[in-house]
Design an enzyme around this catalytic site. Structure first.
Site, PDB file in Angstrom:
ATOM      1  N   TYR A 179      89.387 -27.089  84.430  1.00  0.00           N
ATOM      2  CA  TYR A 179      90.695 -26.952  84.158  1.00  0.00           C
ATOM      3  C   TYR A 179      91.232 -27.468  83.013  1.00  0.00           C
ATOM      4  O   TYR A 179      92.427 -27.423  82.680  1.00  0.00           O
ATOM      5  CB  TYR A 179      91.166 -28.501  85.243  1.00  0.00           C
ATOM      6  CG  TYR A 179      91.528 -27.609  86.628  1.00  0.00           C
ATOM      7  CD1 TYR A 179      90.639 -27.045  87.425  1.00  0.00           C
ATOM      8  CD2 TYR A 179      92.828 -28.031  87.319  1.00  0.00           C
ATOM      9  CE1 TYR A 179      90.907 -26.619  88.716  1.00  0.00           C
ATOM     10  CE2 TYR A 179      92.811 -27.905  88.563  1.00  0.00           C
ATOM     11  CZ  TYR A 179      92.008 -27.033  89.433  1.00  0.00           C
ATOM     12  OH  TYR A 179      92.158 -26.846  90.581  1.00  0.00           O
ATOM     13  N   LYS A 222      76.675 -25.273  91.378  1.00  0.00           N
ATOM     14  CA  LYS A 222      76.270 -24.017  91.396  1.00  0.00           C
ATOM     15  C   LYS A 222      75.127 -23.892  90.340  1.00  0.00           C
ATOM     16  O   LYS A 222      75.283 -23.385  89.125  1.00  0.00           O
ATOM     17  CB  LYS A 222      77.339 -23.215  90.875  1.00  0.00           C
ATOM     18  CG  LYS A 222      77.016 -21.561  91.021  1.00  0.00           C
ATOM     19  CD  LYS A 222      77.133 -21.129  92.475  1.00  0.00           C
ATOM     20  CE  LYS A 222      76.474 -19.585  92.337  1.00  0.00           C
ATOM     21  NZ  LYS A 222      76.270 -19.194  93.868  1.00  0.00           N
ATOM     22  N   ASP A 250      78.529 -22.301  97.293  1.00  0.00           N
ATOM     23  CA  ASP A 250      78.798 -21.176  98.090  1.00  0.00           C
ATOM     24  C   ASP A 250      78.098 -21.738  99.668  1.00  0.00           C
ATOM     25  O   ASP A 250      78.752 -21.346 100.516  1.00  0.00           O
ATOM     26  CB  ASP A 250      78.040 -19.705  97.769  1.00  0.00           C
ATOM     27  CG  ASP A 250      76.683 -20.019  97.332  1.00  0.00           C
ATOM     28  OD1 ASP A 250      76.018 -21.106  97.124  1.00  0.00           O
ATOM     29  OD2 ASP A 250      76.040 -18.942  97.114  1.00  0.00           O
ATOM     30  N   ASP A 277      88.635 -28.888  94.390  1.00  0.00           N
ATOM     31  CA  ASP A 277      89.992 -28.479  94.668  1.00  0.00           C
ATOM     32  C   ASP A 277      89.654 -27.528  95.959  1.00  0.00           C
ATOM     33  O   ASP A 277      90.496 -27.470  96.860  1.00  0.00           O
ATOM     34  CB  ASP A 277      90.577 -27.549  93.319  1.00  0.00           C
ATOM     35  CG  ASP A 277      91.748 -26.789  93.910  1.00  0.00           C
ATOM     36  OD1 ASP A 277      92.790 -27.683  94.474  1.00  0.00           O
ATOM     37  OD2 ASP A 277      92.319 -25.709  93.259  1.00  0.00           O
ATOM     38  N   ASP A 299      90.518 -28.220 100.376  1.00  0.00           N
ATOM     39  CA  ASP A 299      91.494 -27.412 101.120  1.00  0.00           C
ATOM     40  C   ASP A 299      90.809 -26.947 102.419  1.00  0.00           C
ATOM     41  O   ASP A 299      91.407 -27.110 103.315  1.00  0.00           O
ATOM     42  CB  ASP A 299      92.069 -26.223 100.253  1.00  0.00           C
ATOM     43  CG  ASP A 299      93.353 -26.353  99.719  1.00  0.00           C
ATOM     44  OD1 ASP A 299      93.756 -27.471  99.282  1.00  0.00           O
ATOM     45  OD2 ASP A 299      94.451 -25.483  99.601  1.00  0.00           O
TER      46      ASP A 299
HETATM   47  C1  IPM Z   1      95.459 -30.126  94.175  1.00  0.00           C
HETATM   48  C2  IPM Z   1      96.521 -28.998  93.667  1.00  0.00           C
HETATM   49  C3  IPM Z   1      96.416 -28.960  92.114  1.00  0.00           C
HETATM   50  C4  IPM Z   1      94.875 -28.856  91.472  1.00  0.00           C
HETATM   51  C5  IPM Z   1      97.356 -27.987  91.361  1.00  0.00           C
HETATM   52  C6  IPM Z   1      98.814 -27.948  91.956  1.00  0.00           C
HETATM   53  C7  IPM Z   1      97.323 -28.163  89.929  1.00  0.00           C
HETATM   54  O1  IPM Z   1      95.790 -27.672  94.246  1.00  0.00           O
HETATM   55  O2  IPM Z   1      95.888 -31.140  93.808  1.00  0.00           O
HETATM   56  O3  IPM Z   1      94.757 -29.796  94.843  1.00  0.00           O
HETATM   57  O4  IPM Z   1      94.753 -27.724  91.550  1.00  0.00           O
HETATM   58  O5  IPM Z   1      94.382 -29.670  91.158  1.00  0.00           O
HETATM   59 MG    MG Z   2      94.192 -27.815  95.627  1.00  0.00          MG
END
Ligand code: IPM
Ligand code: MG
Length: 356
Positions: free
Chosen positions: A142, A191, A223, A247, A251
Site C-alpha cells: 500500500y 507468501k 492461499d 485487507d 473481508d
Molecule cells: C479497508 C478498506 C481500505 C483498505 C480501502 C478503502 C483503502 O478496504 O479498510 O479494508 O484497503 O485498507
Molecule cells: Mg478492505
C-alpha cells in the site's frame, strides 16, 4: 472524563452510520457523567468536493489534536475516475500513516443469533468462529512506490512491496500480546514460498517467538489460509499478516460471521490515540436510504472506549445492548432472517440506545 473525538462521517452510508454511533456515545456519556466533544473532519470524497484534497492538512491536524477518531466510510463511484493520489481512499491511507496507526485489529466473531446468516455449513459454524486479524496498516504494498510508465509502446505498472524489520517486529509483538489475552495462538500468514518480504516476516517472527513461550506459533501461506478460513475457522485465534493480505482476509473473515456490517476495527500506534471504523465500505448503492447496518460503527465506538479511553464498563454496556437488540430479533436488511423484524439504520441505533 472529557474527551474530544474527531468525527469523520465520510461518503455513502458514512454519515448515517456515524450518526447512530454518536447517538450511542452520547447516551453512554450521559449515563456515566462523561463529556464527549465532537470535532467534524472532512475526509474522502466529501473533502475532495469541498477542498480539492481527500485529506487537507488542517483535517489531519484536527485528528492529531483529538483524543481519538471515529470514521464511517469513504469513497464512491463519483470519484472513481480520479488518479490514485487524488482518490478518497488516499485520504484514509494518509490519515493512517499521518497518525502512525500501524496496528489494525479486526475481530471475526460469530454472534450466535446470526449463525443462520453465515454462508458456511452449520457443521462448520458450530465449531465456533472467534479470531482476530492483526493487520499491519502503514507499510507493505500500500505504501511502496506506485507508478505507471510507457515502455516499448505499452503501459507498464509497478507497485513496490516493502517491509522493514522494525515494522514487522512492532506488529508481531502486538499479535503475541493480543494472543496472551485470548487463546494464546498466533498464525503468521504470508507468501514466504515466493516473496522476500514474507521471508523477512518469518525471520523476525522467529526472533520474537522465544520471548512468548506461552503462545503457540505457526505459519501458513496466504492461499492456504484463504481456504482454511472457510474450511475450519475454529483453528484460528490470532492471525498476523501484512497490509494487503490483511485487507483481503479480513473481508473473507467478516463474511463467514454473517455480515460484514457487524465488524468493527481499531487502528492504533504507540500511544492511546486511535482510529475506529467499521471494516465495510461506503455502500453507495444503499446510501441515504436508511438501510445500512450501523452496528459495525457502534461497535467501533465501543472499541474506542475500551482501547483509547480505558472505559471497560461503558464498552461492556454497548456490547450488551447490541446483543439484546439482536436477541429481540431486530435486523437490518443485510442480516435479515425469517421470523425477525426488519429495521432501518436509525431504528437500529435507537433500539440499541433504548437497551443500554
Ligand atoms: C479497508 C478498506 C481500505 C483498505 C480501502 C478503502 C483503502 O478496504 O479498510 O479494508 O484497503 O485498507
Ligand atoms: Mg478492505
Amino acid at each position: 472524563m472529557n474527551k474530544t473525538i474527531a468525527v469523520i462521517r465520510g461518503d455513502g452510508i458514512g454519515p448515517e452510520i456515524v450518526k447512530e454511533a454518536v447517538k450511542v456515545l452520547d447516551a453512554v456519556a450521559a449515563r456515566h457523567g462523561h463529556t464527549f466533544t465532537y470535532d467534524e473532519v472532512d475526509m474522502g470524497g466529501v473533502a475532495i468536493d469541498k477542498w480539492g484534497d481527500p485529506l487537507p492538512q488542517a483535517m489531519l491536524d484536527k485528528c492529531l489534536a483529538s483524543d481519538s477518531v471515529l470514521l464511517g466510510a469513504v469513497g464512491g463511484p463519483k470519484w472513481e475516475g480520479l488518479p490514485g493520489p487524488q482518490r478518497p481512499e488516499k485520504g484514509l491511507l494518509r490519515l493512517r500513516a499521518g497518525m502512525g496507526l500501524y496496528s489494525n485489529l479486526r475481530p471475526a466473531k460469530l454472534w450466535p443469533q446470526l449463525a443462520d446468516a453465515s454462508p458456511l455449513k452449520p457443521s462448520i459454524v458450530e465449531k465456533g468462529i472467534d479470531f482476530m486479524v492483526v493487520r499491519e496498516l502503514i507499510s507493505g504494498i500500500y505504501f511502496g512506490e506506485h507508478k505507471t510508465v510507457e515502455q516499448d509502446g505499452e503501459k507498464v505498472a509497478t507497485d513496490v512491496m516493502f517491509y522493514a524489520e522494525h515494522e514487522i517486529e512492532r506488529i508481531g509483538r502486538i499479535a503475541f500480546e493480543t494472543a496472551r489475552k485470548r487463546r494464546r495462538k498466533v498464525t503468521c500468514i504470508d507468501k514466504a514460498n515466493v516473496l522476500d518480504t514474507s521471508r523477512l516476516w518469518r525471520a523476525v517472527m522467529h526472533r520474537l517467538q522465544p520471548e512468548y513461550p506461552d503462545v503457540a506459533y505457526s505459519e501458513m501461506f496466504v492461499d492456504n489460509a484463504a481456504m482454511q478460513i472457510v474450511k475450519d475457522p475454529s483453528q484460528f485465534d490470532v492471525i498476523v499478516t501484512g497490509n494487503m493480505f490483511g485487507d483481503i482476509l479480513s473481508d473473507e473473515a467478516s463474511m463467514i460471521t454473517g455480515s460484514i456490517g457487524m465488524i468493527p476495527s481499531s487502528s492504533l500506534g504507540d500511544g492511546t490515540r486511535g482510529m475506529y471504523e467499521p471494516i465495510h465500505g461506503s455502500a453507495p448503492d444503499i446510501a441515504g436510504q436508511d438501510k445500512a447496518n450501523p452496528i459495525g460503527t457502534i461497535l467501533s465506538a465501543a472499541m474506542m472506549l475500551r482501547y483509547s479511553f480505558d472505559m471497560a464498563a461503558e464498552t461492556d454496556e454497548i456490547e450488551a445492548a447490541v446483543n439484546k437488540a439482536l436477541n429481540d430479533g431486530l435486523r437490518t436488511a443485510d442480516m435479515m432472517a425469517e421470523g425477525c423484524t426488519l429495521v432501518g439504520c436509525a431504528a437500529m441505533g435507537d433500539a440499541i440506545v433504548a437497551r443500554l
